[in-house]
Design an enzyme around this catalytic site. Structure first.
Site, PDB file in Angstrom:
ATOM      1  N   ILE A  68      21.915 -40.873 -10.274  1.00 46.48           N
ATOM      2  CA  ILE A  68      20.872 -41.685 -10.898  1.00 46.48           C
ATOM      3  C   ILE A  68      19.686 -40.742 -11.088  1.00 46.48           C
ATOM      4  O   ILE A  68      19.362 -39.962 -10.185  1.00 46.48           O
ATOM      5  CB  ILE A  68      20.536 -42.923 -10.046  1.00 46.48           C
ATOM      6  CG1 ILE A  68      19.581 -43.859 -10.776  1.00 46.48           C
ATOM      7  CG2 ILE A  68      20.030 -42.565  -8.680  1.00 46.48           C
ATOM      8  CD1 ILE A  68      19.542 -45.271 -10.194  1.00 46.48           C
ATOM      9  N   ALA A  69      19.104 -40.756 -12.263  1.00 46.33           N
ATOM     10  CA  ALA A  69      18.027 -39.798 -12.536  1.00 46.33           C
ATOM     11  C   ALA A  69      17.085 -40.342 -13.588  1.00 46.33           C
ATOM     12  O   ALA A  69      17.490 -41.078 -14.495  1.00 46.33           O
ATOM     13  CB  ALA A  69      18.613 -38.466 -13.013  1.00 46.33           C
ATOM     14  N   VAL A  70      15.832 -39.944 -13.451  1.00 43.82           N
ATOM     15  CA  VAL A  70      14.778 -40.336 -14.390  1.00 43.82           C
ATOM     16  C   VAL A  70      13.990 -39.075 -14.756  1.00 43.82           C
ATOM     17  O   VAL A  70      13.724 -38.221 -13.882  1.00 43.82           O
ATOM     18  CB  VAL A  70      13.860 -41.407 -13.742  1.00 43.82           C
ATOM     19  CG1 VAL A  70      12.602 -41.635 -14.554  1.00 43.82           C
ATOM     20  CG2 VAL A  70      14.633 -42.720 -13.571  1.00 43.82           C
ATOM     21  N   GLU A 101      26.845 -39.872  -2.004  1.00 42.84           N
ATOM     22  CA  GLU A 101      26.416 -38.681  -1.264  1.00 42.84           C
ATOM     23  C   GLU A 101      25.103 -38.205  -1.869  1.00 42.84           C
ATOM     24  O   GLU A 101      24.923 -38.262  -3.086  1.00 42.84           O
ATOM     25  CB  GLU A 101      27.426 -37.533  -1.384  1.00 42.84           C
ATOM     26  CG  GLU A 101      28.705 -37.736  -0.634  1.00 42.84           C
ATOM     27  CD  GLU A 101      29.880 -37.879  -1.584  1.00 42.84           C
ATOM     28  OE1 GLU A 101      29.672 -37.838  -2.813  1.00 42.84           O
ATOM     29  OE2 GLU A 101      31.006 -38.055  -1.088  1.00 42.84           O
ATOM     30  N   ASN A 106      17.043 -33.611  -0.392  1.00 45.33           N
ATOM     31  CA  ASN A 106      16.499 -34.302  -1.579  1.00 45.33           C
ATOM     32  C   ASN A 106      15.671 -35.507  -1.109  1.00 45.33           C
ATOM     33  O   ASN A 106      16.105 -36.663  -1.173  1.00 45.33           O
ATOM     34  CB  ASN A 106      17.645 -34.731  -2.502  1.00 45.33           C
ATOM     35  CG  ASN A 106      17.157 -35.248  -3.846  1.00 45.33           C
ATOM     36  OD1 ASN A 106      15.967 -35.522  -4.012  1.00 45.33           O
ATOM     37  ND2 ASN A 106      18.056 -35.389  -4.796  1.00 45.33           N
ATOM     38  N   TYR A 113      16.963 -44.260  -2.120  1.00 47.75           N
ATOM     39  CA  TYR A 113      18.148 -45.006  -1.673  1.00 47.75           C
ATOM     40  C   TYR A 113      17.815 -45.871  -0.448  1.00 47.75           C
ATOM     41  O   TYR A 113      18.259 -47.014  -0.354  1.00 47.75           O
ATOM     42  CB  TYR A 113      19.299 -44.049  -1.365  1.00 47.75           C
ATOM     43  CG  TYR A 113      19.876 -43.388  -2.603  1.00 47.75           C
ATOM     44  CD1 TYR A 113      20.216 -44.151  -3.725  1.00 47.75           C
ATOM     45  CD2 TYR A 113      20.078 -42.001  -2.665  1.00 47.75           C
ATOM     46  CE1 TYR A 113      20.738 -43.548  -4.864  1.00 47.75           C
ATOM     47  CE2 TYR A 113      20.610 -41.399  -3.793  1.00 47.75           C
ATOM     48  CZ  TYR A 113      20.933 -42.176  -4.889  1.00 47.75           C
ATOM     49  OH  TYR A 113      21.456 -41.590  -6.021  1.00 47.75           O
TER      50      TYR A 113
HETATM   51  C1  COA Z   1      15.233 -40.343  -7.174  1.00 48.26           C
HETATM   52  C2  COA Z   1      14.750 -40.760  -8.562  1.00 48.26           C
HETATM   53  C3  COA Z   1      15.979 -41.209  -9.389  1.00 48.26           C
HETATM   54  C4  COA Z   1      13.763 -41.949  -8.424  1.00 48.26           C
HETATM   55  O1  COA Z   1      13.431 -42.408  -9.732  1.00 48.26           O
HETATM   56  P1  COA Z   1      12.091 -43.269 -10.013  1.00 48.26           P
HETATM   57  O2  COA Z   1      12.247 -43.944 -11.328  1.00 48.26           O
HETATM   58  O3  COA Z   1      10.899 -42.402  -9.828  1.00 48.26           O
HETATM   59  O4  COA Z   1      12.166 -44.343  -8.814  1.00 48.26           O
HETATM   60  P2  COA Z   1      11.358 -45.730  -8.716  1.00 48.26           P
HETATM   61  O5  COA Z   1      10.063 -45.628  -9.453  1.00 48.26           O
HETATM   62  O6  COA Z   1      12.273 -46.845  -9.102  1.00 48.26           O
HETATM   63  O7  COA Z   1      11.054 -45.767  -7.125  1.00 48.26           O
HETATM   64  C5  COA Z   1      11.427 -46.863  -6.281  1.00 48.26           C
HETATM   65  C6  COA Z   1      11.032 -46.522  -4.866  1.00 48.26           C
HETATM   66  O8  COA Z   1      11.814 -45.406  -4.391  1.00 48.26           O
HETATM   67  C7  COA Z   1      10.991 -44.586  -3.530  1.00 48.26           C
HETATM   68  N1  COA Z   1      10.733 -43.284  -4.174  1.00 48.26           N
HETATM   69  C8  COA Z   1      11.067 -42.915  -5.425  1.00 48.26           C
HETATM   70  N2  COA Z   1      10.673 -41.640  -5.666  1.00 48.26           N
HETATM   71  C9  COA Z   1      10.072 -41.204  -4.542  1.00 48.26           C
HETATM   72  C10 COA Z   1       9.453 -39.981  -4.175  1.00 48.26           C
HETATM   73  N3  COA Z   1       9.363 -38.933  -5.032  1.00 48.26           N
HETATM   74  N4  COA Z   1       8.935 -39.873  -2.930  1.00 48.26           N
HETATM   75  C11 COA Z   1       8.999 -40.899  -2.057  1.00 48.26           C
HETATM   76  N5  COA Z   1       9.573 -42.108  -2.347  1.00 48.26           N
HETATM   77  C12 COA Z   1      10.106 -42.252  -3.583  1.00 48.26           C
HETATM   78  C13 COA Z   1       9.682 -45.354  -3.348  1.00 48.26           C
HETATM   79  O9  COA Z   1       9.870 -46.259  -2.255  1.00 48.26           O
HETATM   80  C14 COA Z   1       9.598 -46.108  -4.675  1.00 48.26           C
HETATM   81  O10 COA Z   1       8.774 -47.237  -4.607  1.00 48.26           O
HETATM   82  P3  COA Z   1       7.152 -47.074  -4.889  1.00 48.26           P
HETATM   83  O11 COA Z   1       6.991 -46.239  -6.126  1.00 48.26           O
HETATM   84  O12 COA Z   1       6.705 -48.486  -5.032  1.00 48.26           O
HETATM   85  O13 COA Z   1       6.616 -46.361  -3.667  1.00 48.26           O
HETATM   86  C15 COA Z   1      13.981 -39.609  -9.271  1.00 48.26           C
HETATM   87  O14 COA Z   1      13.087 -39.018  -8.364  1.00 48.26           O
HETATM   88  C16 COA Z   1      14.879 -38.511  -9.854  1.00 48.26           C
HETATM   89  O15 COA Z   1      15.371 -38.637 -10.974  1.00 48.26           O
HETATM   90  N6  COA Z   1      15.073 -37.421  -9.094  1.00 48.26           N
HETATM   91  C17 COA Z   1      15.860 -36.273  -9.604  1.00 48.26           C
HETATM   92  C18 COA Z   1      17.344 -36.599  -9.685  1.00 48.26           C
HETATM   93  C19 COA Z   1      17.905 -36.986  -8.320  1.00 48.26           C
HETATM   94  O16 COA Z   1      17.732 -36.282  -7.336  1.00 48.26           O
HETATM   95  N7  COA Z   1      18.641 -38.139  -8.300  1.00 48.26           N
HETATM   96  C20 COA Z   1      19.184 -38.685  -7.063  1.00 48.26           C
HETATM   97  C21 COA Z   1      20.430 -38.039  -6.617  1.00 48.26           C
HETATM   98  S1  COA Z   1      21.780 -38.339  -7.739  1.00 48.26           S
END
Ligand code: COA
Length: 142
Positions: A68-70, A101, A106, A113
Protein backbone atom coordinates in the site's frame (compact mmCIF):
# COMPACT_ATOMS: atom_id res chain seq x y z
CA UNK A 1 -11.60 11.01 -3.56
CA UNK A 2 -13.00 7.68 -4.65
CA UNK A 3 -11.30 4.31 -4.92
CA UNK A 4 -11.27 2.46 -8.23
CA UNK A 5 -9.69 -0.59 -9.83
CA UNK A 6 -6.21 -0.04 -11.23
CA UNK A 7 -5.78 -1.05 -14.88
CA UNK A 8 -3.08 -1.39 -17.50
CA UNK A 9 -3.48 2.29 -18.47
CA UNK A 10 -2.13 3.21 -15.00
CA UNK A 11 1.19 1.37 -15.50
CA UNK A 12 3.34 4.45 -16.19
CA UNK A 13 2.04 6.20 -13.08
CA UNK A 14 2.40 2.99 -11.03
CA UNK A 15 6.06 2.71 -12.01
CA UNK A 16 6.63 6.34 -10.96
CA UNK A 17 4.84 5.78 -7.64
CA UNK A 18 6.92 2.67 -6.98
CA UNK A 19 10.13 4.62 -7.48
CA UNK A 20 8.92 7.51 -5.31
CA UNK A 21 7.66 5.30 -2.48
CA UNK A 22 9.92 2.23 -2.41
CA UNK A 23 13.26 3.55 -3.74
CA UNK A 24 15.65 0.60 -4.17
CA UNK A 25 12.90 -1.96 -3.57
CA UNK A 26 10.44 -0.84 -6.23
CA UNK A 27 8.57 -3.46 -8.23
CA UNK A 28 9.45 -3.43 -11.93
CA UNK A 29 6.98 -2.66 -14.70
CA UNK A 30 6.86 -6.38 -15.50
CA UNK A 31 6.04 -7.29 -11.90
CA UNK A 32 3.30 -4.66 -11.81
CA UNK A 33 1.78 -5.91 -15.08
CA UNK A 34 1.78 -9.44 -13.68
CA UNK A 35 -0.01 -8.28 -10.52
CA UNK A 36 -2.62 -6.43 -12.58
CA UNK A 37 -3.55 -9.64 -14.34
CA UNK A 38 -3.32 -12.05 -11.41
CA UNK A 39 -6.40 -14.16 -10.67
CA UNK A 40 -7.45 -13.51 -7.08
CA UNK A 41 -5.53 -10.25 -7.05
CA UNK A 42 -7.04 -7.03 -5.75
CA UNK A 43 -5.40 -3.88 -7.12
CA UNK A 44 -7.08 -0.63 -6.05
CA UNK A 45 -6.12 2.96 -6.69
CA UNK A 46 -7.09 6.44 -5.66
CA UNK A 47 -6.78 9.63 -7.69
CA UNK A 48 -6.52 10.23 -11.43
CA UNK A 49 -3.67 10.13 -12.15
CA UNK A 50 -3.04 7.80 -9.23
CA UNK A 51 -2.02 9.32 -5.90
CA UNK A 52 -1.88 5.91 -4.24
CA UNK A 53 -2.65 2.23 -4.60
CA UNK A 54 -3.09 -0.99 -2.65
CA UNK A 55 -2.31 -4.48 -3.92
CA UNK A 56 -3.29 -7.75 -2.27
CA UNK A 57 -3.96 -11.41 -2.94
CA UNK A 58 -7.07 -13.20 -1.81
CA UNK A 59 -5.80 -16.71 -1.04
CA UNK A 60 -8.50 -19.15 0.11
CA UNK A 61 -10.06 -17.40 3.11
CA UNK A 62 -7.13 -15.05 3.79
CA UNK A 63 -6.06 -11.68 2.45
CA UNK A 64 -2.32 -11.19 1.89
CA UNK A 65 -1.68 -7.45 1.73
CA UNK A 66 1.37 -6.96 -0.50
CA UNK A 67 1.74 -3.21 -0.88
CA UNK A 68 0.00 0.00 0.00
CA UNK A 69 1.56 3.31 -0.98
CA UNK A 70 0.75 6.97 -1.39
CA UNK A 71 2.80 9.59 -3.27
CA UNK A 72 5.05 11.47 -0.83
CA UNK A 73 3.31 14.79 -1.54
CA UNK A 74 -0.13 13.30 -0.81
CA UNK A 75 0.69 11.48 2.44
CA UNK A 76 -0.98 12.13 5.84
CA UNK A 77 -4.28 13.07 4.21
CA UNK A 78 -6.02 9.76 4.83
CA UNK A 79 -5.58 8.34 1.31
CA UNK A 80 -3.99 5.09 2.45
CA UNK A 81 -6.69 4.74 5.10
CA UNK A 82 -9.35 5.08 2.39
CA UNK A 83 -7.58 2.47 0.25
CA UNK A 84 -7.20 0.15 3.25
CA UNK A 85 -10.91 0.38 4.06
CA UNK A 86 -11.84 -0.37 0.44
CA UNK A 87 -9.43 -3.31 0.35
CA UNK A 88 -11.06 -4.88 3.39
CA UNK A 89 -14.52 -4.41 1.89
CA UNK A 90 -13.38 -6.03 -1.37
CA UNK A 91 -11.80 -8.97 0.49
CA UNK A 92 -14.42 -9.65 3.16
CA UNK A 93 -16.84 -11.76 1.11
CA UNK A 94 -14.11 -14.43 0.96
CA UNK A 95 -11.49 -13.61 3.59
CA UNK A 96 -11.87 -13.84 7.35
CA UNK A 97 -8.30 -12.84 8.25
CA UNK A 98 -5.36 -10.99 6.75
CA UNK A 99 -1.60 -10.97 6.99
CA UNK A 100 1.28 -8.91 5.71
CA UNK A 101 5.02 -8.42 6.04
CA UNK A 102 6.60 -5.03 6.64
CA UNK A 103 10.23 -4.00 6.93
CA UNK A 104 11.12 -3.71 10.61
CA UNK A 105 12.70 -0.30 9.95
CA UNK A 106 9.69 1.16 8.08
CA UNK A 107 8.33 3.24 10.95
CA UNK A 108 5.59 5.06 8.96
CA UNK A 109 4.18 1.80 7.61
CA UNK A 110 4.31 0.14 11.03
CA UNK A 111 2.48 3.11 12.56
CA UNK A 112 -0.07 2.96 9.75
CA UNK A 113 -0.77 -0.77 10.12
CA UNK A 114 -0.95 -0.63 13.92
CA UNK A 115 -3.31 2.38 13.62
CA UNK A 116 -5.57 0.13 11.54
CA UNK A 117 -5.68 -2.78 13.95
CA UNK A 118 -2.95 -5.06 12.61
CA UNK A 119 -1.13 -7.00 15.33
CA UNK A 120 2.48 -8.15 15.13
CA UNK A 121 2.72 -11.95 15.33
CA UNK A 122 6.29 -12.75 14.27
CA UNK A 123 9.58 -11.90 12.62
CA UNK A 124 11.24 -13.23 9.47
CA UNK A 125 14.95 -12.51 10.01
CA UNK A 126 16.88 -10.95 7.09
CA UNK A 127 13.80 -11.28 4.85
CA UNK A 128 14.64 -8.33 2.59
CA UNK A 129 17.47 -8.00 0.08
CA UNK A 130 19.18 -5.34 2.22
CA UNK A 131 19.24 -7.71 5.20
CA UNK A 132 16.40 -6.04 7.09
CA UNK A 133 14.00 -8.21 9.10
CA UNK A 134 10.33 -8.46 8.18
CA UNK A 135 7.72 -8.11 10.88
CA UNK A 136 4.67 -10.25 10.21
CA UNK A 137 1.29 -8.73 11.02
CA UNK A 138 -2.14 -10.30 11.23
CA UNK A 139 -5.65 -8.90 11.33
CA UNK A 140 -8.35 -11.27 12.52
CA UNK A 141 -11.21 -10.88 12.05
CA UNK A 142 -10.54 -8.94 8.91
C1 COA B 1 2.52 4.05 4.97
C2 COA B 1 1.80 4.96 3.99
C3 COA B 1 1.09 4.08 2.93
C4 COA B 1 0.73 5.79 4.76
O1 COA B 1 -0.02 6.54 3.80
P1 COA B 1 -0.86 7.86 4.23
O2 COA B 1 -1.84 8.14 3.15
O3 COA B 1 0.09 8.95 4.59
O4 COA B 1 -1.60 7.33 5.56
P2 COA B 1 -2.87 8.00 6.27
O5 COA B 1 -2.89 9.48 6.03
O6 COA B 1 -4.09 7.24 5.89
O7 COA B 1 -2.50 7.73 7.83
C5 COA B 1 -3.36 7.05 8.74
C6 COA B 1 -2.66 6.94 10.07
O8 COA B 1 -1.50 6.09 9.94
C7 COA B 1 -0.45 6.59 10.80
N1 COA B 1 0.66 7.11 9.98
C8 COA B 1 0.68 7.24 8.64
N2 COA B 1 1.88 7.75 8.24
C9 COA B 1 2.61 7.94 9.35
C10 COA B 1 3.92 8.44 9.59
N3 COA B 1 4.72 8.86 8.58
N4 COA B 1 4.36 8.50 10.87
C11 COA B 1 3.58 8.09 11.89
N5 COA B 1 2.31 7.61 11.74
C12 COA B 1 1.84 7.53 10.47
C13 COA B 1 -1.08 7.73 11.61
O9 COA B 1 -1.70 7.14 12.76
C14 COA B 1 -2.14 8.24 10.63
O10 COA B 1 -3.17 8.94 11.26
P3 COA B 1 -3.00 10.56 11.52
O11 COA B 1 -2.49 11.18 10.25
O12 COA B 1 -4.38 10.98 11.90
O13 COA B 1 -1.98 10.67 12.63
C15 COA B 1 2.77 5.98 3.33
O14 COA B 1 3.62 6.52 4.30
C16 COA B 1 3.64 5.38 2.21
O15 COA B 1 3.21 5.30 1.06
N6 COA B 1 4.87 4.98 2.56
C17 COA B 1 5.82 4.46 1.54
C18 COA B 1 5.40 3.08 1.03
C19 COA B 1 5.34 2.07 2.17
O16 COA B 1 6.28 1.92 2.94
N7 COA B 1 4.19 1.33 2.23
C20 COA B 1 3.94 0.37 3.29
C21 COA B 1 4.62 -0.93 3.11
S1 COA B 1 3.98 -1.81 1.70
Amino acid sequence: MSVRDVHAGDLDRLVALQEACFHGEAWTRGMLAEELGRPGGIFLGIGAPLDGFACAWAVLDELHLLQIAVAPDAQRRGLASTLHAALLVAARPHASAGWLEVRADNAPAIAFYEHHGWRRIGVRPRYYANGADAWVYRRQPL
